[in-house]
Design a protein around this motif. Structure first.
Motif, PDB file in Angstrom:
ATOM      1  N   LEU A   1       0.841  -1.187   0.000  1.00  0.00           N
ATOM      2  CA  LEU A   1       0.000   0.000   0.000  1.00  0.00           C
ATOM      3  C   LEU A   1       0.883   1.245   0.000  1.00  0.00           C
ATOM      4  CD1 LEU A   1      -2.680  -0.988   2.683  1.00  0.00           C
ATOM      5  CD2 LEU A   1      -2.631  -1.505   0.238  1.00  0.00           C
ATOM      6  N   SER A   2       0.404   2.268  -0.693  1.00  0.00           N
ATOM      7  CA  SER A   2       1.118   3.541  -0.741  1.00  0.00           C
ATOM      8  C   SER A   2       0.197   4.656  -0.295  1.00  0.00           C
ATOM      9  CB  SER A   2       1.605   3.834  -2.165  1.00  0.00           C
ATOM     10  OG  SER A   2       2.468   2.832  -2.633  1.00  0.00           O
ATOM     11  N   CYS A   3       0.796   5.667   0.332  1.00  0.00           N
ATOM     12  CA  CYS A   3       0.028   6.830   0.762  1.00  0.00           C
ATOM     13  C   CYS A   3       0.880   8.063   0.490  1.00  0.00           C
ATOM     14  CB  CYS A   3      -0.323   6.728   2.236  1.00  0.00           C
ATOM     15  SG  CYS A   3      -1.159   8.194   2.910  1.00  0.00           S
ATOM     16  N   VAL A   4       0.410   8.904  -0.421  1.00  0.00           N
ATOM     17  CA  VAL A   4       1.098  10.167  -0.687  1.00  0.00           C
ATOM     18  C   VAL A   4       0.578  11.194   0.304  1.00  0.00           C
ATOM     19  CG1 VAL A   4       1.572  11.975  -2.363  1.00  0.00           C
ATOM     20  CG2 VAL A   4       1.384   9.590  -3.114  1.00  0.00           C
ATOM     21  N   VAL A   5       1.506  11.781   1.044  1.00  0.00           N
ATOM     22  CA  VAL A   5       1.160  12.712   2.114  1.00  0.00           C
ATOM     23  C   VAL A   5       1.558  14.121   1.715  1.00  0.00           C
ATOM     24  CG1 VAL A   5       1.502  13.276   4.547  1.00  0.00           C
ATOM     25  CG2 VAL A   5       1.574  10.882   3.804  1.00  0.00           C
ATOM     26  N   SER A   6       0.609  15.021   1.729  1.00  0.00           N
ATOM     27  CA  SER A   6       0.927  16.415   1.447  1.00  0.00           C
ATOM     28  C   SER A   6       0.538  17.258   2.648  1.00  0.00           C
ATOM     29  CB  SER A   6       0.203  16.896   0.191  1.00  0.00           C
ATOM     30  OG  SER A   6      -1.192  16.782   0.349  1.00  0.00           O
ATOM     31  N   GLY A   7       1.402  18.192   3.002  1.00  0.00           N
ATOM     32  CA  GLY A   7       1.152  19.017   4.177  1.00  0.00           C
ATOM     33  C   GLY A   7       2.036  18.602   5.334  1.00  0.00           C
ATOM     34  N   LEU A   8       1.993  19.416   6.384  1.00  0.00           N
ATOM     35  CA  LEU A   8       2.826  19.157   7.557  1.00  0.00           C
ATOM     36  C   LEU A   8       2.149  18.162   8.476  1.00  0.00           C
ATOM     37  CD1 LEU A   8       5.292  19.801   9.277  1.00  0.00           C
ATOM     38  CD2 LEU A   8       3.992  21.682  10.304  1.00  0.00           C
ATOM     39  N   THR A   9       2.825  17.046   8.687  1.00  0.00           N
ATOM     40  CA  THR A   9       2.264  16.009   9.550  1.00  0.00           C
ATOM     41  C   THR A   9       3.298  15.578  10.578  1.00  0.00           C
ATOM     42  OG1 THR A   9       2.963  14.212   8.106  1.00  0.00           O
ATOM     43  CG2 THR A   9       0.786  15.146   7.694  1.00  0.00           C
ATOM     44  N   TYR A  10       2.838  14.909  11.599  1.00  0.00           N
ATOM     45  CA  TYR A  10       3.719  14.340  12.607  1.00  0.00           C
ATOM     46  C   TYR A  10       3.664  12.828  12.475  1.00  0.00           C
ATOM     47  CZ  TYR A  10       4.116  19.116  14.115  1.00  0.00           C
ATOM     48  OH  TYR A  10       4.368  20.463  14.142  1.00  0.00           O
ATOM     49  N   SER A  11       3.197  12.130  13.438  1.00  0.00           N
ATOM     50  CA  SER A  11       3.121  10.674  13.313  1.00  0.00           C
ATOM     51  C   SER A  11       2.203  10.290  12.150  1.00  0.00           C
ATOM     52  CB  SER A  11       2.592  10.058  14.601  1.00  0.00           C
ATOM     53  OG  SER A  11       3.474  10.324  15.673  1.00  0.00           O
ATOM     54  N   THR A  12       2.639   9.295  11.388  1.00  0.00           N
ATOM     55  CA  THR A  12       1.830   8.826  10.257  1.00  0.00           C
ATOM     56  C   THR A  12       1.858   7.306  10.241  1.00  0.00           C
ATOM     57  OG1 THR A  12       3.769   9.003   8.817  1.00  0.00           O
ATOM     58  CG2 THR A  12       2.223  10.833   8.775  1.00  0.00           C
ATOM     59  N   GLY A  13       0.806   6.740   9.693  1.00  0.00           N
ATOM     60  CA  GLY A  13       0.775   5.286   9.644  1.00  0.00           C
ATOM     61  C   GLY A  13      -0.467   4.751   8.992  1.00  0.00           C
ATOM     62  N   TRP A  14      -0.732   3.496   9.263  1.00  0.00           N
ATOM     63  CA  TRP A  14      -1.864   2.794   8.667  1.00  0.00           C
ATOM     64  C   TRP A  14      -2.755   2.191   9.740  1.00  0.00           C
ATOM     65  CZ3 TRP A  14      -2.949   2.724   3.511  1.00  0.00           C
ATOM     66  CH2 TRP A  14      -1.944   3.177   2.649  1.00  0.00           C
ATOM     67  N   PHE A  15      -4.025   2.279   9.476  1.00  0.00           N
ATOM     68  CA  PHE A  15      -5.052   1.642  10.285  1.00  0.00           C
ATOM     69  C   PHE A  15      -5.879   0.747   9.375  1.00  0.00           C
ATOM     70  CE2 PHE A  15      -5.256   3.844  14.493  1.00  0.00           C
ATOM     71  CZ  PHE A  15      -4.143   4.637  14.315  1.00  0.00           C
TER      72      PHE A  15
ATOM     73  N   TYR B   1       1.900  10.754  19.797  1.00  0.00           N
ATOM     74  CA  TYR B   1       3.175  10.359  20.392  1.00  0.00           C
ATOM     75  C   TYR B   1       2.933   9.450  21.588  1.00  0.00           C
ATOM     76  CZ  TYR B   1       7.731  10.803  22.647  1.00  0.00           C
ATOM     77  OH  TYR B   1       8.941  10.532  23.226  1.00  0.00           O
ATOM     78  N   ARG B   2       1.928   9.800  22.374  1.00  0.00           N
ATOM     79  CA  ARG B   2       1.635   9.016  23.580  1.00  0.00           C
ATOM     80  C   ARG B   2       0.949   7.690  23.266  1.00  0.00           C
ATOM     81  NH1 ARG B   2       0.122  14.214  25.551  1.00  0.00           N
ATOM     82  NH2 ARG B   2      -2.054  13.768  25.020  1.00  0.00           N
ATOM     83  N   ASP B   3       0.082   7.710  22.264  1.00  0.00           N
ATOM     84  CA  ASP B   3      -0.752   6.538  21.988  1.00  0.00           C
ATOM     85  C   ASP B   3      -0.824   6.313  20.492  1.00  0.00           C
ATOM     86  OD1 ASP B   3      -3.774   5.573  23.802  1.00  0.00           O
ATOM     87  OD2 ASP B   3      -2.343   4.407  22.612  1.00  0.00           O
ATOM     88  N   PRO B   4       0.245   5.857  19.891  1.00  0.00           N
ATOM     89  CA  PRO B   4       0.343   5.846  18.429  1.00  0.00           C
ATOM     90  C   PRO B   4      -0.605   4.897  17.702  1.00  0.00           C
ATOM     91  CG  PRO B   4       2.246   4.770  19.406  1.00  0.00           C
ATOM     92  CD  PRO B   4       1.511   5.416  20.522  1.00  0.00           C
ATOM     93  N   LEU B   5      -1.103   3.867  18.327  1.00  0.00           N
ATOM     94  CA  LEU B   5      -1.989   2.940  17.632  1.00  0.00           C
ATOM     95  C   LEU B   5      -3.461   3.177  17.941  1.00  0.00           C
ATOM     96  CD1 LEU B   5       0.006  -0.419  17.809  1.00  0.00           C
ATOM     97  CD2 LEU B   5      -0.254   1.128  15.872  1.00  0.00           C
ATOM     98  N   LYS B   6      -3.751   4.274  18.557  1.00  0.00           N
ATOM     99  CA  LYS B   6      -5.142   4.594  18.871  1.00  0.00           C
ATOM    100  C   LYS B   6      -5.700   5.521  17.808  1.00  0.00           C
ATOM    101  CE  LYS B   6      -7.971   6.408  22.651  1.00  0.00           C
ATOM    102  NZ  LYS B   6      -7.951   6.984  24.006  1.00  0.00           N
ATOM    103  N   LYS B   7      -6.849   5.161  17.261  1.00  0.00           N
ATOM    104  CA  LYS B   7      -7.382   5.933  16.142  1.00  0.00           C
ATOM    105  C   LYS B   7      -7.733   7.364  16.530  1.00  0.00           C
ATOM    106  CE  LYS B   7     -12.213   4.397  16.568  1.00  0.00           C
ATOM    107  NZ  LYS B   7     -12.721   5.690  17.032  1.00  0.00           N
ATOM    108  N   ASP B   8      -8.121   7.572  17.773  1.00  0.00           N
ATOM    109  CA  ASP B   8      -8.496   8.914  18.208  1.00  0.00           C
ATOM    110  C   ASP B   8      -7.305   9.862  18.297  1.00  0.00           C
ATOM    111  OD1 ASP B   8     -11.090   7.722  20.482  1.00  0.00           O
ATOM    112  OD2 ASP B   8     -11.090   8.059  18.315  1.00  0.00           O
ATOM    113  N   SER B   9      -6.095   9.325  18.125  1.00  0.00           N
ATOM    114  CA  SER B   9      -4.906  10.166  18.152  1.00  0.00           C
ATOM    115  C   SER B   9      -4.654  10.864  16.817  1.00  0.00           C
ATOM    116  CB  SER B   9      -3.664   9.317  18.500  1.00  0.00           C
ATOM    117  OG  SER B   9      -3.799   8.733  19.778  1.00  0.00           O
ATOM    118  N   TYR B  10      -5.449  10.544  15.797  1.00  0.00           N
ATOM    119  CA  TYR B  10      -5.190  11.047  14.447  1.00  0.00           C
ATOM    120  C   TYR B  10      -6.353  11.900  13.962  1.00  0.00           C
ATOM    121  CZ  TYR B  10      -1.400   7.898  14.839  1.00  0.00           C
ATOM    122  OH  TYR B  10      -0.265   7.294  15.298  1.00  0.00           O
TER     123      TYR B  10
END
Length: 125
Positions: free
Chosen positions: A19-33, A104-113
């Motif tokens: 899978l690919s994800c093109v990211v535009s804009g300023l982001t911090y933690s990024t990933g897949w759910f 940063y605190r809870d990287p695998l929690k969906k509500d963090s994004y």
């Protein structure tokens, strides 16, 4: 921020997809759910901003690999040894602005994004 995913599809058990994800804009933690039918969205793999560490869900450790190409502003999820239970809609996610600390605190929690792609279907038969 815009997140545009690609690469989903149908594959046989034991196969691979990227899978690919093109990211535009300023982001911090990024990933897949991913989201199974009728279930809550769950974290798969995230690159944690500030540490550069990658965090994986236990269910995908050893099979999935998250990477990024900063020049192409693209996040990749290499999925190997796929199983039928990996069948889901996969979403690219990013934490922007005030969400960065929570991710940063809870990287695998969906509500963090607070930024999401449109989703791409992965089906393993």
């Amino acid at each position: 921020v815009q997140l545009v995913e690609s690469g989903g599809g149908t594959v046989q058990t034991g196969g691979s997809l990227r899978l690919s994800c093109v990211v535009s804009g300023l982001t911090y933690s990024t990933g897949w759910f991913r989201q199974f039918r009728g279930k809550e969205r769950e974290g798969v793999a995230v690159i944690v901003s500030g540490t550069g560490n990658t965090v994986y869900a236990d269910s995908v450790k050893g099979r999935f690999t998250l990477s990024q190409d900063n020049d192409k502003q693209t996040l990749y999820l290499q999925m190997n040894s796929l199983k039928p239970e990996d069948t889901a809609v996969y979403y690219c996610a990013a934490a922007t602005g005030m969400a960065a600390a929570q991710a940063y605190r809870d990287p695998l929690k969906k509500d963090s994004y607070n930024s999401w792609g449109q989703g791409t279907q992965v089906t393993v038969s």
